[in-house]
Write a protein that holds these residues in place. Structure first.
Motif, PDB file in Angstrom:
ATOM      1  N   GLN A 227      50.558   3.779 -93.757  1.00 57.89           N
ATOM      2  CA  GLN A 227      51.525   3.470 -94.807  1.00 57.89           C
ATOM      3  C   GLN A 227      51.303   4.435 -95.977  1.00 57.89           C
ATOM      4  OE1 GLN A 227      53.957   1.296 -94.823  1.00 57.89           O
ATOM      5  NE2 GLN A 227      53.471  -0.122 -93.153  1.00 57.89           N
ATOM      6  N   ARG A 228      52.377   4.839 -96.619  1.00 55.01           N
ATOM      7  CA  ARG A 228      52.266   5.834 -97.682  1.00 55.01           C
ATOM      8  C   ARG A 228      51.286   5.396 -98.766  1.00 55.01           C
ATOM      9  NH1 ARG A 228      57.190   8.237-101.504  1.00 55.01           N
ATOM     10  NH2 ARG A 228      55.923   9.826-102.563  1.00 55.01           N
ATOM     11  N   TYR A 229      51.253   4.105 -99.094  1.00 57.67           N
ATOM     12  CA  TYR A 229      50.337   3.600-100.118  1.00 57.67           C
ATOM     13  C   TYR A 229      49.388   2.540 -99.551  1.00 57.67           C
ATOM     14  CZ  TYR A 229      53.474   5.946-103.385  1.00 57.67           C
ATOM     15  OH  TYR A 229      54.222   6.887-104.063  1.00 57.67           O
ATOM     16  N   GLY A 230      49.107   2.640 -98.253  1.00 63.01           N
ATOM     17  CA  GLY A 230      48.311   1.602 -97.607  1.00 63.01           C
ATOM     18  C   GLY A 230      46.861   1.951 -97.359  1.00 63.01           C
ATOM     19  N   ALA A 231      46.443   3.182 -97.648  1.00 61.99           N
ATOM     20  CA  ALA A 231      45.060   3.592 -97.391  1.00 61.99           C
ATOM     21  C   ALA A 231      44.116   3.068 -98.462  1.00 61.99           C
ATOM     22  CB  ALA A 231      44.973   5.112 -97.317  1.00 61.99           C
ATOM     23  N   ILE A 232      42.986   2.530 -98.017  1.00 62.53           N
ATOM     24  CA  ILE A 232      41.939   2.087 -98.947  1.00 62.53           C
ATOM     25  C   ILE A 232      40.728   2.991 -98.745  1.00 62.53           C
ATOM     26  CG2 ILE A 232      40.586   0.153 -99.804  1.00 62.53           C
ATOM     27  CD1 ILE A 232      42.464  -1.715 -98.316  1.00 62.53           C
ATOM     28  N   ASP A 233      40.289   3.650 -99.788  1.00 63.28           N
ATOM     29  CA  ASP A 233      39.158   4.565 -99.696  1.00 63.28           C
ATOM     30  C   ASP A 233      37.840   3.804 -99.624  1.00 63.28           C
ATOM     31  OD1 ASP A 233      40.955   6.642 -99.863  1.00 63.28           O
ATOM     32  OD2 ASP A 233      40.591   7.029-102.001  1.00 63.28           O
ATOM     33  N   ALA A 234      36.841   4.455 -99.048  1.00 60.27           N
ATOM     34  CA  ALA A 234      35.517   3.831 -98.919  1.00 60.27           C
ATOM     35  C   ALA A 234      34.953   3.458-100.288  1.00 60.27           C
ATOM     36  CB  ALA A 234      34.565   4.774 -98.193  1.00 60.27           C
ATOM     37  N   GLU A 235      35.145   4.286-101.272  1.00 64.93           N
ATOM     38  CA  GLU A 235      34.639   3.983-102.614  1.00 64.93           C
ATOM     39  C   GLU A 235      35.214   2.668-103.124  1.00 64.93           C
ATOM     40  OE1 GLU A 235      34.537   5.975-107.129  1.00 64.93           O
ATOM     41  OE2 GLU A 235      35.523   7.027-105.466  1.00 64.93           O
ATOM     42  N   THR A 236      36.499   2.447-102.877  1.00 64.40           N
ATOM     43  CA  THR A 236      37.143   1.198-103.291  1.00 64.40           C
ATOM     44  C   THR A 236      36.576   0.008-102.521  1.00 64.40           C
ATOM     45  OG1 THR A 236      39.173   2.439-103.758  1.00 64.40           O
ATOM     46  CG2 THR A 236      39.371   0.042-103.566  1.00 64.40           C
ATOM     47  N   LEU A 237      36.362   0.190-101.227  1.00 72.59           N
ATOM     48  CA  LEU A 237      35.813  -0.896-100.405  1.00 72.59           C
ATOM     49  C   LEU A 237      34.412  -1.283-100.875  1.00 72.59           C
ATOM     50  CD1 LEU A 237      37.035   0.330 -96.905  1.00 72.59           C
ATOM     51  CD2 LEU A 237      37.891  -1.659 -98.161  1.00 72.59           C
ATOM     52  N   HIS A 238      33.594  -0.304-101.192  1.00 70.71           N
ATOM     53  CA  HIS A 238      32.238  -0.605-101.671  1.00 70.71           C
ATOM     54  C   HIS A 238      32.286  -1.460-102.946  1.00 70.71           C
ATOM     55  CE1 HIS A 238      29.567   1.545 -98.949  1.00 70.71           C
ATOM     56  NE2 HIS A 238      30.389   2.581 -98.969  1.00 70.71           N
ATOM     57  N   LYS A 239      33.289  -1.247-103.771  1.00 69.25           N
ATOM     58  CA  LYS A 239      33.403  -2.018-105.011  1.00 69.25           C
ATOM     59  C   LYS A 239      33.795  -3.469-104.748  1.00 69.25           C
ATOM     60  CE  LYS A 239      34.699   2.000-107.825  1.00 69.25           C
ATOM     61  NZ  LYS A 239      35.796   2.659-108.601  1.00 69.25           N
ATOM     62  N   MET A 240      34.262  -3.770-103.535  1.00 67.90           N
ATOM     63  CA  MET A 240      34.658  -5.139-103.193  1.00 67.90           C
ATOM     64  C   MET A 240      33.511  -5.957-102.608  1.00 67.90           C
ATOM     65  SD  MET A 240      38.399  -4.661-101.454  1.00 67.90           S
ATOM     66  CE  MET A 240      39.536  -3.370-101.961  1.00 67.90           C
ATOM     67  N   ALA A 241      32.344  -5.380-102.500  1.00 65.24           N
ATOM     68  CA  ALA A 241      31.241  -6.051-101.812  1.00 65.24           C
ATOM     69  C   ALA A 241      30.828  -7.353-102.474  1.00 65.24           C
ATOM     70  CB  ALA A 241      30.043  -5.114-101.705  1.00 65.24           C
ATOM     71  N   ASP A 242      31.123  -7.508-103.765  1.00 62.86           N
ATOM     72  CA  ASP A 242      30.757  -8.737-104.472  1.00 62.86           C
ATOM     73  C   ASP A 242      31.913  -9.727-104.564  1.00 62.86           C
ATOM     74  OD1 ASP A 242      28.147  -7.874-104.928  1.00 62.86           O
ATOM     75  OD2 ASP A 242      28.724  -6.806-106.761  1.00 62.86           O
ATOM     76  N   PHE A 243      33.056  -9.393-103.978  1.00 62.69           N
ATOM     77  CA  PHE A 243      34.186 -10.327-103.995  1.00 62.69           C
ATOM     78  C   PHE A 243      33.887 -11.441-102.994  1.00 62.69           C
ATOM     79  CE2 PHE A 243      37.547  -6.889-105.281  1.00 62.69           C
ATOM     80  CZ  PHE A 243      36.832  -6.659-106.450  1.00 62.69           C
ATOM     81  N   GLU A 244      33.752 -12.648-103.453  1.00 63.69           N
ATOM     82  CA  GLU A 244      33.215 -13.753-102.659  1.00 63.69           C
ATOM     83  C   GLU A 244      33.957 -13.982-101.346  1.00 63.69           C
ATOM     84  OE1 GLU A 244      30.673 -17.035-101.769  1.00 63.69           O
ATOM     85  OE2 GLU A 244      30.501 -15.288-103.102  1.00 63.69           O
TER      86      GLU A 244
ATOM     87  N   GLU B  76      40.954  10.071 -94.184  1.00 71.07           N
ATOM     88  CA  GLU B  76      40.221  11.061 -94.973  1.00 71.07           C
ATOM     89  C   GLU B  76      39.355  10.409 -96.044  1.00 71.07           C
ATOM     90  OE1 GLU B  76      41.060  15.063 -97.731  1.00 71.07           O
ATOM     91  OE2 GLU B  76      42.730  14.003 -96.743  1.00 71.07           O
ATOM     92  N   GLY B  77      39.863   9.359 -96.678  1.00 68.88           N
ATOM     93  CA  GLY B  77      39.109   8.705 -97.740  1.00 68.88           C
ATOM     94  C   GLY B  77      38.097   7.687 -97.241  1.00 68.88           C
ATOM     95  N   CYS B  78      38.138   7.422 -95.942  1.00 66.78           N
ATOM     96  CA  CYS B  78      37.208   6.443 -95.360  1.00 66.78           C
ATOM     97  C   CYS B  78      36.890   6.868 -93.922  1.00 66.78           C
ATOM     98  CB  CYS B  78      37.814   5.042 -95.398  1.00 66.78           C
ATOM     99  SG  CYS B  78      36.669   3.724 -94.913  1.00 66.78           S
ATOM    100  N   PRO B  79      36.113   7.940 -93.754  1.00 65.41           N
ATOM    101  CA  PRO B  79      35.806   8.464 -92.424  1.00 65.41           C
ATOM    102  C   PRO B  79      34.827   7.558 -91.676  1.00 65.41           C
ATOM    103  CG  PRO B  79      34.590   9.651 -94.100  1.00 65.41           C
ATOM    104  CD  PRO B  79      35.500   8.727 -94.834  1.00 65.41           C
TER     105      PRO B  79
END
Length: 317
Positions: free
Chosen positions: A150-167, A178-181
């Motif tokens: 999706q044109r705006y559907g990619a989530i980068d690894a950096e963003t995912l790491h920031k979600m690690a504390d989301f309960e 490319e942003g999450c190899p």
């Protein structure tokens, strides 16, 4: 349940269910109830499997706002606590996603698969706020559906790491980009349950995968339950051989069927119908399977030794 308790549930074979339809393309909840009980009776149970309903494969985008909760409720009631139900909601803004999530939660689903709000043209900060707000609003688990196509559907690894504390953000339906190899799996696996959605189940499990989306388990559970047992036992050579001899021929036929007509649920419904489960077809404009397509599929499945109704497998000749 807390985050770890939720993670303990998001494991194994994730049976991606279709939504049964009658001849007029109306939802057949009676069939959904019977199938859910059949899936449980045939081994798709808590500890080894989950059932994902009204996802993209379950025609979420084609169902009305009244239809999809009814399908979720039917599955939850039929499961009777023996297998966990995940519901799907995709591409909506924060407000409507939370509304859907709370409906699914009230019905009794233990989790949701949620794709980024791609139609809102989000950047990575928007996506982070989206999942943070959803997590804060609910009490059940979320499997993120990374959708880089999706044109705006990619989530980068950096963003995912920031979600690690989301309960309540506990699992990732994996998709590399490319942003999450693939190399990011090693760092993300301790923080989330990674669920495979491709064709390298062995490599994915070796890299920390916690489960996989089924290709055929809802039509014939023993095959992919065996795959999961082999992966968990780290009998990787046997698991790869099973993929090569069973899943690859099915994948090639699915590719051929996709050239006649598209539709996420089309081929999955073909497998269900070939195995005698009678789930109808995907809503138009997707074409129903032809007699020739079903015959070819039945012949293939019978040659693999599957109990196709009315067919004689090659192994029995």
């Amino acid at each position: 349940m807390n985050r770890q308790e939720l993670r303990d549930r998001f494991r194994g074979v994730v049976g991606v269910t279709v939504t049964p339809m009658d001849d007029d393309y109306e939802v057949d909840c009676g069939r959904m109830h019977d199938l859910t009980q059949w899936w449980v009776a045939n081994g798709l149970t808590r500890g080894r499997a989950m059932l994902k309903v009204v996802s993209v494969m379950g025609e979420f985008s084609q169902l009305t706002d009244d239809e999809w909760p009814t399908v979720v409720r039917t599955a939850v009631q039929a499961a009777d606590g023996k297998v966990d139900i995940i519901a799907g909601t995709h591409y909506k803004d924060t407000k409507r996603t939370i509304q859907d999530a709370l409906i699914a939660q009230d019905i009794g689903a233990i989790g949701l698969q949620i794709a980024p709000p791609a139609m809102n043209d989000p950047n990575q900060d928007d996506i982070l706020r989206f999942y943070s707000d959803v997590s804060d609003a609910i009490d059940i688990g979320v499997m993120i559906y990374n959708t880089p196509w999706q044109r705006y559907g990619a989530i980068d690894a950096e963003t995912l790491h920031k979600m690690a504390d989301f309960e309540h953000i506990v699992a990732l339906k994996w998709a590399s980009h490319e942003g999450c190899p693939p190399e990011e799996m090693e760092g993300l696996a301790p923080k989330f349950n990674l669920i495979e959605n491709g064709s390298d189940r062995v490599g994915f499990h070796k890299s920390g995968g916690s489960g996989f989306l089924d290709k055929s388990a809802i039509a014939y559970p023993p095959h992919e339950l065996k795959m999961w047992e082999l992966l968990e036992a780290k009998r990787y050579t046997e698991a790869q051989a099973l993929w090569d001899t069973v899943d690859e021929p099915i994948r090639r036929l699915a590719e051929k069927a996709g050239k006649r007509s598209g539709g996420q649920a089309r081929f999955k419904k073909m497998i269900m119908n070939a195995m005698g489960h009678n789930v109808g077809h995907q809503r138009p404009p997707t074409l129903p399977a032809s007699t020739e397509e079903i015959t070819e599929l039945r012949d293939l499945l019978a040659s693999l030794g599957w109990p196709v109704p009315g067919a004689v497998s090659a192994a029995a000749d």
